[in-house]
Design an enzyme around this catalytic site. Structure first.
Site, mmCIF file in Angstrom:
data_model
loop_
_atom_site.group_PDB
_atom_site.id
_atom_site.type_symbol
_atom_site.label_atom_id
_atom_site.label_comp_id
_atom_site.label_asym_id
_atom_site.label_seq_id
_atom_site.Cartn_x
_atom_site.Cartn_y
_atom_site.Cartn_z
ATOM 1 N N GLU A 392 0.835 -1.201 0.000
ATOM 2 C CA GLU A 392 0.000 0.000 0.000
ATOM 3 C C GLU A 392 0.871 1.252 0.000
ATOM 4 O OE1 GLU A 392 -0.657 -2.692 1.773
ATOM 5 O OE2 GLU A 392 -2.520 -3.312 0.809
ATOM 6 N N GLN A 414 -7.346 -2.311 -2.023
ATOM 7 C CA GLN A 414 -8.230 -3.475 -2.187
ATOM 8 C C GLN A 414 -9.452 -3.352 -1.262
ATOM 9 O OE1 GLN A 414 -6.600 -7.668 -1.874
ATOM 10 N NE2 GLN A 414 -6.947 -7.325 -4.046
ATOM 11 N N PHE A 415 -9.206 -2.950 -0.045
ATOM 12 C CA PHE A 415 -10.257 -2.576 0.904
ATOM 13 C C PHE A 415 -9.771 -1.297 1.584
ATOM 14 C CE2 PHE A 415 -11.256 -6.963 0.288
ATOM 15 C CZ PHE A 415 -12.598 -7.136 0.614
ATOM 16 N N ALA A 416 -10.694 -0.410 1.913
ATOM 17 C CA ALA A 416 -10.286 0.841 2.588
ATOM 18 C C ALA A 416 -9.492 0.542 3.854
ATOM 19 C CB ALA A 416 -11.513 1.674 2.920
ATOM 20 N N ASP A 417 -9.821 -0.576 4.494
ATOM 21 C CA ASP A 417 -9.138 -0.941 5.741
ATOM 22 C C ASP A 417 -7.613 -0.961 5.581
ATOM 23 O OD1 ASP A 417 -11.612 -2.554 7.392
ATOM 24 O OD2 ASP A 417 -11.754 -2.388 5.223
ATOM 25 N N PHE A 418 -7.144 -1.391 4.409
ATOM 26 C CA PHE A 418 -5.703 -1.593 4.244
ATOM 27 C C PHE A 418 -4.940 -0.292 4.004
ATOM 28 C CE2 PHE A 418 -7.495 -5.756 2.614
ATOM 29 C CZ PHE A 418 -7.481 -6.309 3.882
ATOM 30 N N HIS A 459 -12.424 -5.692 7.317
ATOM 31 C CA HIS A 459 -12.870 -5.509 5.936
ATOM 32 C C HIS A 459 -14.143 -4.673 5.888
ATOM 33 C CE1 HIS A 459 -10.173 -8.928 5.300
ATOM 34 N NE2 HIS A 459 -10.167 -8.626 4.019
#
Ligand SMILES: Cc1ncc(C[n+]2csc(CCOP(=O)(O)OP(=O)(O)O)c2C)c(N)n1
Length: 656
Positions: A392, A414-418, A459
């Site tokens: 990231e 890929q996911f906002a979390d990352f 996620h």
């Protein structure tokens, strides 16, 4: 071997930073400057490298690389003003010493966060590769900084993408005070090159010709396509980390040993031995420096200290946009899902603007985990639709480098979390560069966000508030396909870094007629979704759908509740919110994000501060619980999310 005249020129460049540093140390003792990170004894690396490069190659120096600036012949008056924190420095007093870039000089300066510029070098290098230019980027790092994640992400990406870049480790024996044997466990730092599949070269960093030759040869090989190079330049830091911190922890013998290997003495002796110069040449050089540099220092010291106004500083955080807004025209429309509207926007924009490219994990043939980028690779190819390794921070930094070179990169998380793993690049590099040295950073970060899909704490997060606090970023959060298309185009064309939140739950759950042609939805403007008389629900993203569904299912509230879709969170539409509150006199702020420290908290505070007298009831905030997002759909839907508390909240406010 260099010609005699080139050798003499190189000696000039080698001695100049030594001379300047010695003056700086005096000024430090006189209290005229506050801090200095000495590069004395390490100059051969900065100077040899810069001298071996072409003027069009980029350099990303660190805190001990004065020699890069002097060998690049940057405007010396301006440089001293910068070093003294003056108005006429490169940052007008907004950042210190070498923390600036100068595109004219092809130098992109550091931020304090170590290793953060290494991924940026990759972006610059990628821009050369895409445009088939014969240029390279060279990034410096200390030995200690090789432990940082950005070092690994940058080397890995450079190798995987075969980028024209050199990473130079100045191994000077210590981090701040930590010796190298406590920093890494391999024999030599250069051994790490093998692990990334790139060429590694160790050089004597105190021998300027060794450095020069290694860089020259590497540059040539890189431009012939042989891939990035890691160079470990062996040297020693003979002074403290910075002057105030001392050198008590360094064995005296080590310092003595390395003083004997002084790079300036070494090169002087070499040139004397080969009869390129005589002793008086050296003396003359020194008095030339005296004549040239002392007046410049005096002038810079006397120059104005920074002064400004609140308005000017606030106006310097964002680049004013100059692109022409295309209004929406609904002559031809197609019924589309949210996900299709986003894909269409990217597709159309990439078709019409060759500067736009997209990078992310699994976004090429696979089409991204949410299939937003499906099919793009077939149309635009792998140069512009780029799968990245799982990095990231590395990809966000690379996007910054691309943006500096005029590209408009889109990065998909890929996911906002990352995005947490890329946090530093966003809040320190992307966000602060324009304010610091006036370089716009046009990067659009797409973040599939939000919960409600039983995906658990890692996620499902709503993390817009993490970034809401950071000047220099824009935060955009559409709630429907029409806005998604128009806001994304605005984000890509906006010259500032934009975080574009896409609620995963909206991707395939709503459909509407979306204009076939391109249009901009202005950033910073909200939308009145429903007009009402007795309370305002201020919300965004999925909250808009909840509020709309609520009044559909409870038609008695249709005329009472005004729904405002913020659409942009930073900057949020104060005017629209305040106008609405002045009409309805009651406010419910609804978010999927948990309450504490949320965007709703800021809006609530602003209403209280500025238009308190219009309120007929306390402001009510409804958001998710202050817990991590629970995995069980029951826990998430029934307890965590605010939807189950919406009706009660509305009634409470209306009855107040
Ligand atoms: C991310 C980060 N962590 C810690 C620091 C504090 N710090 C500044 S310089 C430094 C030592 C750097 O050592 P090295 O990379 O070997 O470079 P050198 O100073 O020796 O040239 C540290 C720990 C920082 N600036 N950034």
């Amino acid at each position: 071997m260099l010609s005699d005249s080139k050798s003499k020129e190189l000696l000039y460049y080698l001695k100049l930073p030594r001379y300047i540093e010695e003056r700086m140390l005096l000024l430090l003792r006189q209290g005229k400057i506050s801090k200095w990170f000495s590069g004395i004894g390490q100059e051969a690396i900065s100077v040899g490298t810069t001298y071996a490069l072409e003027k069009d190659d980029y350099i990303l120096p660190m805190h001990r690389n004065l020699g890069v600036f002097t060998t690049r012949d940057v405007n010396i008056n301006k440089l001293f003003c910068q070093l003294f924190g003056k108005q006429d420095g490169f940052t007008n007093g907004r950042d210190r010493t070498f923390h600036f870039g100068s595109k004219d000089d092809r130098i992109i300066g550091m931020i304090s966060h170590l290793a953060a510029m290494l991924p940026v070098a990759n972006g610059l290098a990628l821009s050369f590769k895409l445009r088939k230019e014969k240029r390279i980027a060279v990034a410096f790092t200390g030995d200690g900084s090789t432990s940082e994640g950005d070092f690994h992400e940058a080397l890995n990406l450079a190798a995987v993408w075969n980028l024209p870049v050199i990473f130079i480790i100045e191994n000077n024996g210590y981090g701040l005070s930590t010796p190298v044997n406590e920093q890494f466990n391999c024999k030599n730092l250069v051994d790490k090159a093998v692990g990334y599949g790139m060429k590694g070269i160790q050089v004597d960093g105190n021998n300027i010709m060794d450095v020069f030759n290694a860089i020259k040869a590497s540059r040539k090989n890189i431009l012939n396509g042989s891939g990035p190079v890691l160079i470990e330049a062996m040297t020693f830091r003979i002074r403290g980390h910075e002057e105030a911190s001392g050198i008590k922890y360094i064995p005296k013998e080590l310092i003595q040993k390395w003083k004997k290997k002084d790079p300036v003495l070494h090169f002087e002796n070499y040139l004397l031995k080969n009869k390129v110069i005589k002793k008086d040449y050296i003396e003359n050089l020194e008095s030339d420096f005296e004549d040239k540099i002392i007046p410049i220092i005096d002038k810079a010291l006397k120059s104005s200290n920074p002064s400004s106004t609140i308005d000017r500083e606030m106006d310097s955080v964002y680049k004013k946009n100059i692109f022409k807004q295309i209004p929406r025209q609904d002559k031809k429309v197609t019924n589309k899902r949210f996900v299709d509207a986003i894909r269409d926007c990217i597709f159309d924009k990439m078709s019409s603007d060759s500067k736009v490219l997209i990078m992310g994990q699994d976004i090429a043939e696979y089409g991204g985990v949410f299939k937003v980028t499906e099919g793009l690779i077939d149309k635009f190819g792998s140069d512009r639709v780029r799968n990245t390794p799982i990095i990231e921070s590395g990809v966000i930094g690379a996007a910054m480098g691309l943006a500096i070179e005029g590209f408009k990169p889109i990065v998909e998380m890929q996911f906002a979390d990352f995005v947490s793993v890329g946090f530093n690049q966003i809040v320190n590099n992307l966000a602060k560069t324009f304010y610091r040295w006036n370089q716009p950073i046009n990067v659009t970060l797409r973040l599939p966000t939000g919960g409600g899909i039983g995906a658990g704490p890692f996620h499902s997060q709503s993390n817009e508030s993490w970034f809401f606090h950071v000047p220099g970023l824009k935060l955009v959060y559409p709630s429907n396909p029409i806005d998604a298309k128009g806001l994304l185009l605005s984000s890509i064309d906006d010259e500032n870094p934009v975080l574009f939140f896409e609620h995963k739950g909206l991707y395939r759950s709503i459909k509407e007629d979306v204009s076939d042609s391109n249009y901009h939805t202005p950033i910073g403007k909200g939308r009145i979704v429903n007009s009402g008389t007795s309370m305002s629900i201020i919300t965004y993203g999925m909250g808009v759908v909840w509020a709309e569904n609520f009044i559909k299912e409870n038609s008695q509230y249709q005329t009472l509740i005004e729904i405002i879709d913020l659409r942009t969170l930073l900057p949020w539409d104060r005017e629209m919110v305040f106008e609405s509150v002045k009409r309805t006199n009651k406010v419910l702020i609804l978010s999927e994000d948990n309450i504490t420290g949320s965007i709703g908290a800021e809006i609530s505070a602003s209403i209280s501060e500025d238009i308190f007298e219009y309120l007929d009831a306390p402001i009510l905030r409804l958001g998710a619980l202050d817990t991590p997002v629970p995995f069980s759909p029951n826990l998430e839907k029934e307890i965590y999310m605010p939807t189950s508390r919406l009706e009660k909240g509305v009634k409470k406010l209306l009855e107040y």
